[in-house]
Design a protein around this motif. Sequence first.
Motif, PDB file in Angstrom:
ATOM      1  N   PRO A 111       0.840  -1.204   0.000  1.00 53.07           N
ATOM      2  CA  PRO A 111       0.000   0.000   0.000  1.00 53.07           C
ATOM      3  C   PRO A 111       0.869   1.245   0.000  1.00 53.07           C
ATOM      4  N   PRO A 112       0.316   2.383  -0.355  1.00 48.89           N
ATOM      5  CA  PRO A 112       1.096   3.629  -0.308  1.00 48.89           C
ATOM      6  C   PRO A 112       1.518   3.927   1.126  1.00 48.89           C
ATOM      7  N   PRO A 113       2.687   4.504   1.318  1.00 49.41           N
ATOM      8  CA  PRO A 113       3.136   4.828   2.677  1.00 49.41           C
ATOM      9  C   PRO A 113       2.260   5.915   3.288  1.00 49.41           C
ATOM     10  N   PRO A 114       2.252   6.033   4.611  1.00 49.66           N
ATOM     11  CA  PRO A 114       1.455   7.093   5.242  1.00 49.66           C
ATOM     12  C   PRO A 114       1.952   8.471   4.833  1.00 49.66           C
ATOM     13  N   GLY A 115       1.007   9.358   4.541  1.00 52.03           N
ATOM     14  CA  GLY A 115       1.349  10.719   4.150  1.00 52.03           C
ATOM     15  C   GLY A 115       1.343  11.655   5.340  1.00 52.03           C
ATOM     16  N   PRO A 116       1.589  12.933   5.110  1.00 54.68           N
ATOM     17  CA  PRO A 116       1.635  13.911   6.208  1.00 54.68           C
ATOM     18  C   PRO A 116       0.372  13.920   7.062  1.00 54.68           C
ATOM     19  N   THR A 117      -0.791  13.783   6.433  1.00 52.31           N
ATOM     20  CA  THR A 117      -2.037  13.768   7.204  1.00 52.31           C
ATOM     21  C   THR A 117      -2.108  12.540   8.100  1.00 52.31           C
ATOM     22  N   ASP A 118      -1.615  11.407   7.597  1.00 53.41           N
ATOM     23  CA  ASP A 118      -1.629  10.169   8.378  1.00 53.41           C
ATOM     24  C   ASP A 118      -0.656  10.228   9.552  1.00 53.41           C
ATOM     25  N   LEU A 119       0.359  11.079   9.436  1.00 57.80           N
ATOM     26  CA  LEU A 119       1.379  11.180  10.479  1.00 57.80           C
ATOM     27  C   LEU A 119       1.139  12.364  11.410  1.00 57.80           C
ATOM     28  N   ALA A 120      -0.030  12.978  11.293  1.00 66.04           N
ATOM     29  CA  ALA A 120      -0.329  14.138  12.134  1.00 66.04           C
ATOM     30  C   ALA A 120      -0.483  13.755  13.596  1.00 66.04           C
ATOM     31  N   LYS A 140      -5.799   5.093  11.990  1.00 67.79           N
ATOM     32  CA  LYS A 140      -6.813   5.093  10.936  1.00 67.79           C
ATOM     33  C   LYS A 140      -6.197   4.728   9.587  1.00 67.79           C
ATOM     34  N   TYR A 141      -4.963   5.170   9.359  1.00 69.50           N
ATOM     35  CA  TYR A 141      -4.270   4.803   8.113  1.00 69.50           C
ATOM     36  C   TYR A 141      -4.128   3.288   8.019  1.00 69.50           C
ATOM     37  N   TYR A 142      -3.652   2.660   9.099  1.00 73.28           N
ATOM     38  CA  TYR A 142      -3.469   1.206   9.062  1.00 73.28           C
ATOM     39  C   TYR A 142      -4.806   0.480   8.931  1.00 73.28           C
ATOM     40  N   GLU A 143      -5.840   1.024   9.536  1.00 70.29           N
ATOM     41  CA  GLU A 143      -7.160   0.418   9.380  1.00 70.29           C
ATOM     42  C   GLU A 143      -7.612   0.510   7.921  1.00 70.29           C
ATOM     43  N   ARG A 144      -7.283   1.615   7.288  1.00 68.29           N
ATOM     44  CA  ARG A 144      -7.684   1.814   5.893  1.00 68.29           C
ATOM     45  C   ARG A 144      -6.951   0.859   4.952  1.00 68.29           C
ATOM     46  N   VAL A 145      -5.661   0.648   5.183  1.00 67.35           N
ATOM     47  CA  VAL A 145      -4.882  -0.171   4.246  1.00 67.35           C
ATOM     48  C   VAL A 145      -4.851  -1.649   4.628  1.00 67.35           C
ATOM     49  N   ASN A 146      -5.052  -1.950   5.925  1.00 71.43           N
ATOM     50  CA  ASN A 146      -4.977  -3.345   6.378  1.00 71.43           C
ATOM     51  C   ASN A 146      -6.322  -3.944   6.759  1.00 71.43           C
ATOM     52  N   GLY A 147      -7.288  -3.073   7.051  1.00 67.51           N
ATOM     53  CA  GLY A 147      -8.589  -3.570   7.476  1.00 67.51           C
ATOM     54  C   GLY A 147      -8.719  -3.727   8.979  1.00 67.51           C
ATOM     55  N   PHE A 148      -7.698  -3.338   9.740  1.00 63.69           N
ATOM     56  CA  PHE A 148      -7.776  -3.393  11.201  1.00 63.69           C
ATOM     57  C   PHE A 148      -6.855  -2.327  11.779  1.00 63.69           C
ATOM     58  N   ARG A 149      -7.080  -1.996  13.044  1.00 65.94           N
ATOM     59  CA  ARG A 149      -6.266  -0.991  13.722  1.00 65.94           C
ATOM     60  C   ARG A 149      -5.259  -1.665  14.647  1.00 65.94           C
ATOM     61  N   PHE A 150      -4.033  -1.191  14.605  1.00 66.05           N
ATOM     62  CA  PHE A 150      -3.051  -1.611  15.597  1.00 66.05           C
ATOM     63  C   PHE A 150      -3.340  -0.902  16.920  1.00 66.05           C
ATOM     64  N   PRO A 151      -3.042  -1.544  18.043  1.00 66.41           N
ATOM     65  CA  PRO A 151      -3.104  -0.812  19.316  1.00 66.41           C
ATOM     66  C   PRO A 151      -2.149   0.385  19.270  1.00 66.41           C
ATOM     67  N   GLU A 152      -2.543   1.476  19.872  1.00 63.79           N
ATOM     68  CA  GLU A 152      -1.689   2.664  19.825  1.00 63.79           C
ATOM     69  C   GLU A 152      -0.333   2.403  20.467  1.00 63.79           C
ATOM     70  N   ALA A 153      -0.311   1.578  21.513  1.00 64.81           N
ATOM     71  CA  ALA A 153       0.967   1.284  22.167  1.00 64.81           C
ATOM     72  C   ALA A 153       1.938   0.608  21.208  1.00 64.81           C
ATOM     73  N   GLU A 154       1.423  -0.248  20.330  1.00 63.06           N
ATOM     74  CA  GLU A 154       2.303  -0.893  19.350  1.00 63.06           C
ATOM     75  C   GLU A 154       2.854   0.128  18.368  1.00 63.06           C
ATOM     76  N   LEU A 155       2.016   1.050  17.923  1.00 62.29           N
ATOM     77  CA  LEU A 155       2.498   2.080  17.003  1.00 62.29           C
ATOM     78  C   LEU A 155       3.535   2.968  17.678  1.00 62.29           C
ATOM     79  N   ARG A 156       3.365   3.228  18.955  1.00 62.94           N
ATOM     80  CA  ARG A 156       4.346   4.041  19.678  1.00 62.94           C
ATOM     81  C   ARG A 156       5.653   3.281  19.882  1.00 62.94           C
ATOM     82  N   GLN A 157       5.592   1.955  19.859  1.00 62.42           N
ATOM     83  CA  GLN A 157       6.815   1.164  19.871  1.00 62.42           C
ATOM     84  C   GLN A 157       7.522   1.248  18.515  1.00 62.42           C
TER      85      GLN A 157
END
Length: 250
Positions: A180-189, A196-213
């Motif tokens: 999928p296309p990489p996250p853009g500036p809006t996705d990294l805000a 929401k970006y990962y939910e859009r491209v993968n169909g599910f959301r990662f836990p925020e703690a995992e993204l912060r890792q």
Amino acid sequence: MPQHSRLASFVVGAFCIGHLYAQGLSQWKDPSTHSTRFVTVDKNVQVEVLDWGGLGRSIILLAGGGFTAHVFDDFAPKLAASWHVYGITRRGFGTSGYSATQTPAERLGEDVVAVIDALKMNRPVLVGHSIADAEMSSVAKNHPDRIAGMVYLDAAYSYAFDNGKGANVNEMQALRAPKPPPPGPTDLASFTALRKYYERVNGFRFPEAELRQQWVSSSSGSVSKQRDFPGGASGFCPVALSSELRRNVR
């Protein structure tokens, strides 16, 4: 009030607001119900162990390649009614320590056994996603009496069933769908936007703690860049782990 006094008051006020805002960002807390500890598994190496509590036999969740135990933050509590749920962040990723090894699959398996020993678990069940089959299979081979069973979540590669003659990891990775296309500036805000970006491209959301890792947070609260874990560039990658397992099943 003299002009310089008004200016000084404005600067002090702005500093206080900025300081409080930065404090708010640094005080983000993982909403998942786990406790966190670090267990020594090797010389100068500790791994992060998450404990969601629960009743019944112990179960250890092992993440797929590149992820940490926090990827199970939303899933693990659902198991706690029937199991005592733990998660291990393998060495070289997240906040776990790291040292290199010539036999990565075997070393990761020994790390799991070290956690079992340290927490005095009585034959837990191992549940692993994707490349976690490496440490699970190593434990099953070298310490079958230490576990009660294993659950492979999309983790059974072909070499586990074909005496090492099937497709290797490089060949399987070549069959992947377009990225999928990489996250853009809006996705990294913000991390909310990144979820929401990962939910859009993968169909599910990662836990925020995992993204912060996985990603660095900027001082403004936006998402800066992906972290470069030492395990990702070492032997703890799918190709190296799978190559070792492939040799072992021949």
